[in-house]
Motif scaffolding. Structure first.
Motif, short mmCIF file in Angstrom:
data_model
loop_
_atom_site.label_atom_id
_atom_site.label_comp_id
_atom_site.label_asym_id
_atom_site.label_seq_id
_atom_site.Cartn_x
_atom_site.Cartn_y
_atom_site.Cartn_z
N ASP A 174 0.76 -1.18 0.06
CA ASP A 174 -0.02 -0.03 -0.06
C ASP A 174 0.79 1.17 -0.08
N ILE A 175 2.18 1.30 0.02
CA ILE A 175 3.00 2.20 -0.21
C ILE A 175 2.47 3.62 -1.06
N LEU A 176 2.06 2.99 -2.39
CA LEU A 176 1.98 4.06 -3.23
C LEU A 176 0.61 4.44 -2.94
N ARG A 177 -0.46 3.63 -2.30
CA ARG A 177 -1.80 4.26 -2.12
C ARG A 177 -1.91 5.60 -1.00
N CYS A 178 -0.58 5.19 -0.29
CA CYS A 178 -0.57 6.27 0.74
C CYS A 178 0.41 7.44 0.37
N GLY A 179 0.77 7.55 -0.83
CA GLY A 179 1.46 8.83 -1.41
C GLY A 179 2.81 8.70 -1.49
N ASN A 180 3.51 7.68 -1.07
CA ASN A 180 4.77 7.57 -0.85
C ASN A 180 5.39 6.96 -2.20
N ASP A 181 6.67 7.36 -2.29
CA ASP A 181 7.52 7.11 -3.72
C ASP A 181 8.59 6.59 -3.15
N PRO A 182 9.29 5.48 -3.40
CA PRO A 182 10.68 5.22 -3.11
C PRO A 182 11.67 5.90 -3.71
N ILE A 183 11.45 6.66 -4.82
CA ILE A 183 12.61 7.26 -5.70
C ILE A 183 12.65 8.53 -4.91
N TYR A 184 11.75 9.13 -3.90
CA TYR A 184 12.30 10.10 -3.18
C TYR A 184 13.19 9.60 -2.08
N MET A 185 12.74 8.73 -1.58
CA MET A 185 13.77 8.05 -0.43
C MET A 185 15.05 7.87 -0.85
N PHE A 186 15.27 7.31 -2.21
CA PHE A 186 16.53 6.97 -2.65
C PHE A 186 17.27 8.40 -3.02
N THR A 187 16.35 9.28 -3.53
CA THR A 187 17.11 10.71 -3.55
C THR A 187 17.64 11.38 -2.46
N GLU A 188 16.88 11.25 -1.36
CA GLU A 188 17.48 11.76 -0.05
C GLU A 188 18.52 10.90 0.55
N LEU A 189 18.45 9.63 0.23
CA LEU A 189 19.83 8.79 0.54
C LEU A 189 21.26 9.22 -0.10
N ALA A 190 20.86 9.55 -1.53
CA ALA A 190 21.99 9.77 -2.37
C ALA A 190 22.51 11.06 -1.88
N GLU A 191 21.82 12.06 -1.06
CA GLU A 191 22.26 13.17 -0.54
C GLU A 191 23.16 12.88 0.65
N LEU A 192 23.21 11.89 1.13
CA LEU A 192 24.05 11.30 2.41
C LEU A 192 25.11 10.77 2.10
N GLY A 193 25.42 10.26 0.94
CA GLY A 193 26.75 9.82 0.60
C GLY A 193 26.57 9.15 -1.07
N GLN A 194 27.22 7.97 -1.18
CA GLN A 194 27.16 7.30 -2.39
C GLN A 194 26.24 6.09 -2.28
N LEU A 195 25.51 6.01 -3.16
CA LEU A 195 24.36 5.23 -3.25
C LEU A 195 24.27 4.21 -4.41
N LYS A 196 24.25 2.82 -4.07
CA LYS A 196 24.06 2.06 -5.17
C LYS A 196 22.69 1.20 -4.99
N VAL A 197 21.76 1.19 -5.92
CA VAL A 197 20.63 0.62 -5.69
C VAL A 197 20.53 -0.32 -6.70
N THR A 198 20.03 -1.53 -6.33
CA THR A 198 19.93 -2.86 -6.93
C THR A 198 18.48 -3.34 -6.72
N LEU A 199 17.84 -3.50 -7.89
CA LEU A 199 16.45 -4.31 -8.03
C LEU A 199 16.66 -5.90 -7.67
N LYS A 200 16.00 -6.29 -6.54
CA LYS A 200 15.99 -7.50 -6.31
C LYS A 200 15.45 -8.48 -7.16
N ASP A 201 15.91 -9.82 -7.37
CA ASP A 201 15.32 -10.90 -8.46
C ASP A 201 14.52 -11.58 -7.78
#
Length: 781
Positions: A174-201
């Motif tokens: 229900d994360i999208l129904r609640c108006g939350n988008d993971p991309i914004y969290m990843f963007t904020e994490l990228a401001e804290l350092g170097q970030l590598k995002v891997t989509l799990k299989d």
């Protein structure tokens, strides 16, 4: 499918205003020389929540501005930038700006706060300055795309002192129904350092089983940073209850570091070290082996060969035209890694462009915009209720249901005997008791601690004392004292004016206090406590007090007091409540126009309260306000005048008595030319109001000695009301007569009695004024 977030906006507004109040109180209490780290953390969390919520609801300007606060606070709490007095003032000013922006959003208006652009520029300039000697002189301004923090690098390009965190993030359905988008969290994490995002299989549903509003994705995040784990967790605080998030610290190895050396990182050193370049290389997005939906793309094929917009347009076209030949999904050669990367990078570019706008651009457009979909009623008012009060209410409803069932069984009996009558009487008594308790519990729901009103005064005292060059300590007590929400809303403005008066007219300048042997630091006390069925609010200061000679002189110049008229000290003090009266020699933004104290008294009187003033020259002033706990329920005395029943507020009554003819005296004529009758009672002459004359009734008692005289309080004076008979005392529910009928002099409202009849509630002050008593000074003798 679009998600309508307007239904949640009111909650966001309330929580944001609470967060701003918390920020303000913490900032006012902060000690620059030795501040508590937890205070900075509290302020930061409040700003972070406001930023996250405003971004979620599309209030971009609020999110942009709050981001500047968050950045400064983050540098302070991470000891990158030392806390300075100007930072506190900037943050306090920003609280005002954000509060105005949210207020405008609640009213569906544009907020053109003149302080917005200059304050935003101050934040940008402050953040652009080098923080200390240990930080490089990087001066990237916030109107450029946000980059990762600058770290010292080793020969491999990665700082060995950084910590590597692995974050396993499984989004809730229900994360999208609640108006939350993971991309914004990843963007904020990228401001804290170097970030590598891997989509799990993981096992994903088939295409025809996908639901647009459900998020099926899971990610593994690697973050190389010097930020604390608590700060990292704050990024996910909005979704931690609905997502599965695990944090693990990994050991740094050449293999783990190699994951951050993407082709973008392998650019020429001079390009990699260019401070003007947009550092998107800190946000590396990769993919695990692609799901079975697509086939791998050729390595020679350019990554940007897939046009998402065109593909979607073509898909919709095929959907709308079934006759068109649709290509099988398996024939579309799309690399999900490249598509995902393109989507993420586009999102980042949009986010950077939207979030960090230059001051010059901001100044050319409205500060606040609002989505057209929001339809919040600006007149809505809400209140937060302690769950214990709700539980008590539910319990009382349960008791009522049981009593109703018992009475229902009695009603089903075919015969009524003596035992049944006793049971019926007991049931009715229980019903009356439960109803009374239910009423009290319902009224308790509207009760709020007066701290909601008191909390604004520390900031008020702080700002005005700085403006006047005075040193003032505000002492609050009794903040837990509860009163009705409606009363609290209406008493705030009078309290603000009284505290401003104490600051402006009461507390002296530091040098003058030294001359008088007083400490430089003046004191203003705000106290609240219950007394009987009322709430008492006191405003006490240790200033210079009231100058009675000056007050009397000004009153005579303004024609408020005759030259030959003699007043006692209490009467002179009451002159400051006259319209147009002011002791200020010069007009300022705080005082001098003679508007305010008369409004204060009128507002308090309209709340069925009263105000008393005591002052000692050179020692200070003591103002006492007495108010009813609620405006919905009134303890009243029922009286009969002819064939009509009236209600007199019990709190206004001193005593009731029958008088003899020898106690009656006559003074000057009233407005109708009749001689004013007064009674002599314990060395006082009390004027009499014949209620039947004012309301044009045919009364049983036409003469004072034939009826009952109720001695009531009227603006700290005593007045007698002549009635025919005293009936019972009871609590009555007040109905607004002006809304349901029309404004009636001498009447403050109406109520419905147990027999169904309507009884009018007497407004003692208005009735006394209607009789003309207030126009004759000799009646107060």
């Amino acid at each position: 499918m679009d998600i309508d977030l307007s239904q949640f906006s009111q909650v966001f507004f309330e929580e944001s205003l609470e967060g701003l109040s918390k920020m303000e109180s913490e900032l006012l209490a902060i000690d620059i020389e030795n501040f508590d780290q937890e205070s900075i953390n509290t302020i930061f969390r409040a700003a972070h929540s406001i930023k996250g919520g405003s971004a979620t609801f599309g209030f971009t300007e609020v999110a942009n501005f709050t981001h500047l606060l968050e950045t400064l606070l983050d540098e302070i709490r991470e000891h990158i930038r030392p806390m300075q007095p100007q930072h506190v003032e900037m943050l306090l000013a920003s609280v005002d700006v954000i509060r105005n922006m949210i207020d405008a959003l609640m009213k569906d208006q544009a907020c053109n706060d003149p302080a917005f652009a200059p304050l935003m520029k101050r934040f940008e300039q402050t953040l652009a300055q080098p923080s200390n000697a240990n930080i490089s002189a990087e001066t990237d301004t916030l109107n450029e795309p946000q980059s990762s923090p600058s770290f010292p690098v080793s020969e491999t390009g990665l700082d060995p002192d950084l910590t590597l965190w692995q974050i396993d993030f499984s989004a809730g359905e229900d994360i999208l129904r609640c108006g939350n988008d993971p991309i914004y969290m990843f963007t904020e994490l990228a401001e804290l350092g170097q970030l590598k995002v891997t989509l799990k299989d993981v096992a994903y549903p088939d295409v025809d089983e996908y639901e647009a509003e459900i998020c099926y994705l899971q990610w593994q995040l690697l973050l190389l940073t010097d930020t604390s784990i608590s700060r990292i967790k704050e990024v996910f605080e909005w979704v931690e209850s609905e997502c599965d998030i695990q944090f693990n610290q990994l050991e740094r190895t050449p293999e783990t570091d190699a994951q951050f050396l993407s082709p973008l990182d392998a650019k020429a050193p001079e390009e990699a070290n260019n401070q003007d370049a947009v550092k998107e290389d800190s946000f590396v997005i990769t993919d695990a082996p692609a799901p079975t939906l697509t086939e791998p793309q050729s390595a020679a094929e350019p990554a940007n060969s897939f046009d998402m917009t065109s593909a979607l347009a073509e898909a919709f076209e095929q959907q709308n035209h079934p006759s068109a030949q649709a290509l099988p999904i398996e024939q579309t050669t799309v690399n999900t890694a490249d598509v995902q990367a393109q989507i993420e990078v586009n999102e980042l570019q949009i986010s950077n462009t939207t979030t960090f706008t230059s001051t010059s651009e901001q100044s050319n457009k409205s500060v606040v915009t609002k989505p057209s979909s929001r339809s919040t009623d600006i007149n809505q008012s809400s209140i937060r209720v302690n769950i214990e009060k709700v539980d008590q209410l539910i319990n009382m409803v349960g008791e009522l249901v049981i009593t109703q069932a018992m009475l229902g069984q009695i009603g089903q009996q075919e015969t009524i005997n003596q035992e049944t009558l006793i049971t019926l009487r007991l049931g009715l008594e229980q019903l009356a008791s439960h109803t009374r308790e239910l009423q009290e519990n319902v009224m308790q729901i509207r009760m709020m601690p007066i701290s909601f009103a008191f909390n604004r005064f520390p900031r008020l005292v702080h700002d005005i004392s700085l403006q006047l060059g005075k040193k003032v300590d505000l002492v609050l007590s009794g903040e837990e004292t509860e009163l009705d929400k409606t009363v609290m809303e209406k008493i705030v403005d009078p309290l603000v004016h009284l505290v401003r008066n104490s600051l402006d007219h009461g507390i002296e300048l530091p040098e003058k206090r030294r001359e008088q042997g007083k400490p430089e630091l003046g004191t203003i006390q705000l106290n609240a406590f219950h007394r009987g069925g009322n709430i008492i609010i006191e405003i006490i200061d240790d200033g210079g007090g009231l100058n009675t000679d000056k007050i009397l002189s000004i009153a005579r110049k303004k024609g408020l007091v005759a030259d030959n008229e003699h007043l006692n000290t209490e009467e002179i003090h009451q002159l400051i409540f006259k319209p147009g009266f002011s002791t200020a020699e010069n007009v300022s933004g705080l005082s001098g126009r003679g508007v305010g104290m008369d409004v204060v008294k009128r507002n308090i009187t309209e709340l069925n309260g009263d105000i008393n003033l005591a002052s000692t020259p050179g020692k200070g002033s003591h103002i006492t306000i007495r108010l009813p706990l609620t405006l919905a329920i009134l303890d009243g005395q029922l009286v009969r005048v002819g064939n009509h029943v009236y209600v007199v507020p019990l709190m206004s009554i001193h005593e009731s008595l029958q008088v003899s003819e020898r106690q009656i005296n006559y003074l000057g004529k009233d407005q109708q030319g009749h001689r004013q009758e007064v009674i002599h009672l314990r060395e006082e002459f009390i004027p009499i109001v014949k209620v039947f004359e004012q309301f044009n009734h045919q009364a049983d008692a036409q003469k004072i000695e034939k009826g009952i005289v109720m001695i009531v309080d009227c603006n700290n004076k005593k007045v007698g009301l002549l009635v025919d008979e005293l009936l019972s005392q009871q609590q009555v529910v007040i109905k607004n007569l002006e809304v349901n009928y029309t404004k009636t002099p001498g009447i403050s409202g109406a109520t419905i009695l147990g027999n169904g009849e309507v009884a009018l509630i007497i407004d003692v002050i208005s009735l006394t004024h209607l009789s003309g008593i207030g126009h004759h000074k000799e009646h107060a003798a």
